[in-house]
Design a protein around this motif. Structure first.
Motif, PDB file in Angstrom:
ATOM      1  N   GLY A   7      29.933  37.048  43.794  1.00  0.00           N
ATOM      2  CA  GLY A   7      30.954  37.167  42.588  1.00  0.00           C
ATOM      3  C   GLY A   7      32.168  38.112  42.942  1.00  0.00           C
ATOM      4  N   MET A   8      32.228  38.835  43.958  1.00  0.00           N
ATOM      5  CA  MET A   8      33.209  39.767  44.350  1.00  0.00           C
ATOM      6  C   MET A   8      34.526  39.057  44.825  1.00  0.00           C
ATOM      7  SD  MET A   8      32.916  42.873  43.795  1.00  0.00           S
ATOM      8  CE  MET A   8      31.170  42.828  43.728  1.00  0.00           C
ATOM      9  N   ALA A   9      35.737  39.531  44.151  1.00  0.00           N
ATOM     10  CA  ALA A   9      36.883  39.105  44.674  1.00  0.00           C
ATOM     11  C   ALA A   9      37.500  40.087  45.838  1.00  0.00           C
ATOM     12  CB  ALA A   9      37.957  38.839  43.614  1.00  0.00           C
ATOM     13  N   VAL A  10      38.676  39.820  46.456  1.00  0.00           N
ATOM     14  CA  VAL A  10      39.290  40.757  47.039  1.00  0.00           C
ATOM     15  C   VAL A  10      40.722  40.727  46.691  1.00  0.00           C
ATOM     16  CG1 VAL A  10      39.782  41.264  49.660  1.00  0.00           C
ATOM     17  CG2 VAL A  10      37.855  40.375  49.297  1.00  0.00           C
ATOM     18  N   HIS A  11      41.116  42.168  46.429  1.00  0.00           N
ATOM     19  CA  HIS A  11      42.503  42.233  46.033  1.00  0.00           C
ATOM     20  C   HIS A  11      43.492  41.925  47.204  1.00  0.00           C
ATOM     21  CE1 HIS A  11      45.814  44.202  44.135  1.00  0.00           C
ATOM     22  NE2 HIS A  11      45.449  43.911  42.838  1.00  0.00           N
ATOM     23  N   ASP A  12      44.655  41.640  46.613  1.00  0.00           N
ATOM     24  CA  ASP A  12      45.692  41.256  47.779  1.00  0.00           C
ATOM     25  C   ASP A  12      46.128  42.594  48.539  1.00  0.00           C
ATOM     26  OD1 ASP A  12      45.795  38.541  47.905  1.00  0.00           O
ATOM     27  OD2 ASP A  12      47.370  38.519  46.498  1.00  0.00           O
ATOM     28  N   ASP A  13      46.044  43.769  47.907  1.00  0.00           N
ATOM     29  CA  ASP A  13      46.180  45.143  48.503  1.00  0.00           C
ATOM     30  C   ASP A  13      45.443  45.474  49.516  1.00  0.00           C
ATOM     31  OD1 ASP A  13      48.361  45.394  46.697  1.00  0.00           O
ATOM     32  OD2 ASP A  13      47.446  46.850  45.560  1.00  0.00           O
ATOM     33  N   CYS A  14      44.425  44.728  49.735  1.00  0.00           N
ATOM     34  CA  CYS A  14      43.276  45.064  50.699  1.00  0.00           C
ATOM     35  C   CYS A  14      43.820  44.711  52.184  1.00  0.00           C
ATOM     36  CB  CYS A  14      41.920  44.557  50.717  1.00  0.00           C
ATOM     37  SG  CYS A  14      41.206  45.216  49.063  1.00  0.00           S
ATOM     38  N   LYS A  15      44.696  43.969  52.271  1.00  0.00           N
ATOM     39  CA  LYS A  15      45.221  43.360  53.543  1.00  0.00           C
ATOM     40  C   LYS A  15      46.508  44.041  54.186  1.00  0.00           C
ATOM     41  CE  LYS A  15      43.561  38.880  51.799  1.00  0.00           C
ATOM     42  NZ  LYS A  15      43.786  37.736  51.147  1.00  0.00           N
ATOM     43  N   LEU A  16      46.507  45.399  53.829  1.00  0.00           N
ATOM     44  CA  LEU A  16      47.844  46.251  54.409  1.00  0.00           C
ATOM     45  C   LEU A  16      47.588  46.256  55.781  1.00  0.00           C
ATOM     46  CD1 LEU A  16      47.871  48.682  51.520  1.00  0.00           C
ATOM     47  CD2 LEU A  16      49.420  46.969  51.941  1.00  0.00           C
ATOM     48  N   LYS A  17      48.558  46.457  56.632  1.00  0.00           N
ATOM     49  CA  LYS A  17      48.247  46.647  58.157  1.00  0.00           C
ATOM     50  C   LYS A  17      49.108  47.898  58.768  1.00  0.00           C
ATOM     51  CE  LYS A  17      47.481  41.907  58.970  1.00  0.00           C
ATOM     52  NZ  LYS A  17      47.600  41.227  58.017  1.00  0.00           N
ATOM     53  N   THR A  18      49.448  48.720  57.834  1.00  0.00           N
ATOM     54  CA  THR A  18      50.550  49.571  58.547  1.00  0.00           C
ATOM     55  C   THR A  18      50.041  51.241  58.192  1.00  0.00           C
ATOM     56  OG1 THR A  18      51.500  49.884  56.296  1.00  0.00           O
ATOM     57  CG2 THR A  18      52.581  48.376  57.980  1.00  0.00           C
ATOM     58  N   HIS A  19      48.657  51.145  58.124  1.00  0.00           N
ATOM     59  CA  HIS A  19      48.218  52.740  58.015  1.00  0.00           C
ATOM     60  C   HIS A  19      47.046  52.838  58.846  1.00  0.00           C
ATOM     61  CE1 HIS A  19      49.912  52.569  54.076  1.00  0.00           C
ATOM     62  NE2 HIS A  19      49.454  51.331  53.944  1.00  0.00           N
ATOM     63  N   ARG A  20      46.781  54.165  59.212  1.00  0.00           N
ATOM     64  CA  ARG A  20      45.577  54.731  60.193  1.00  0.00           C
ATOM     65  C   ARG A  20      44.668  54.193  59.827  1.00  0.00           C
ATOM     66  NH1 ARG A  20      45.913  55.647  64.937  1.00  0.00           N
ATOM     67  NH2 ARG A  20      47.846  57.040  64.572  1.00  0.00           N
ATOM     68  N   PHE A  21      44.097  54.510  58.458  1.00  0.00           N
ATOM     69  CA  PHE A  21      42.856  53.846  58.056  1.00  0.00           C
ATOM     70  C   PHE A  21      43.211  53.444  56.573  1.00  0.00           C
ATOM     71  CE2 PHE A  21      42.782  58.606  57.440  1.00  0.00           C
ATOM     72  CZ  PHE A  21      42.231  58.566  55.905  1.00  0.00           C
TER      73      PHE A  21
END
Length: 131
Positions: A7-21
């Motif tokens: 029942g867990m959703a994934v927020h769109d902010d989780c798909k960032l690609k410009t960070h070290r971690f």
């Protein structure tokens, strides 16, 4: 979109690609995975491991840079499921049941690592898994 298993959703902010971690946590009230902390490109692996809580589960993605034996600069994208022994059982169960669905939402994951103790993801382990 909710995961059928947990029942867990994934927020769109989780798909960032410009960070070290990026460290992710599950928001129980909203029933979704959200970004808890991002590491700037100038930060290193020690900064990343220091950002994980000692007694709570997290998901994390780390862009690990290293130099090969041939002296080539390379990078590997690690997905780390952090589930410390000191975390509550319910927390561990929620993270375990949502992990595969969440990981599928991320692009470019090259190495997956499950860690229950800091020694299971220390720098030597990461270096050996990267090459």
């Amino acid at each position: 979109m909710a995961n059928a298993a947990s029942g867990m959703a994934v927020h769109d902010d989780c798909k960032l690609k410009t960070h070290r971690f990026i460290v992710f946590k599950i928001e129980k009230k909203q029933k979704q995975v959200v970004v808890e902390k991002v590491g700037e490109r100038t930060q290193n692996y020690e900064d990343f491991t220091a950002s994980l809580p000692v007694d709570e589960c997290r998901y994390a993605v780390d862009d690990f840079d290293f130099v090969t034996e041939e002296n080539c600069q390379k990078s590997r994208i690690f997905f780390i499921a952090w589930s410390p022994d000191t975390a509550r059982v319910r927390c561990k169960m929620i993270y375990a049941s949502s992990k595969d669905r969440f990981k599928r939402e991320l692009d470019g994951i090259q190495v997956e690592l499950q860690a229950t103790d800091p020694t299971e993801m220390d720098l030597d382990v990461i270096k050996s898994r990267a090459s």
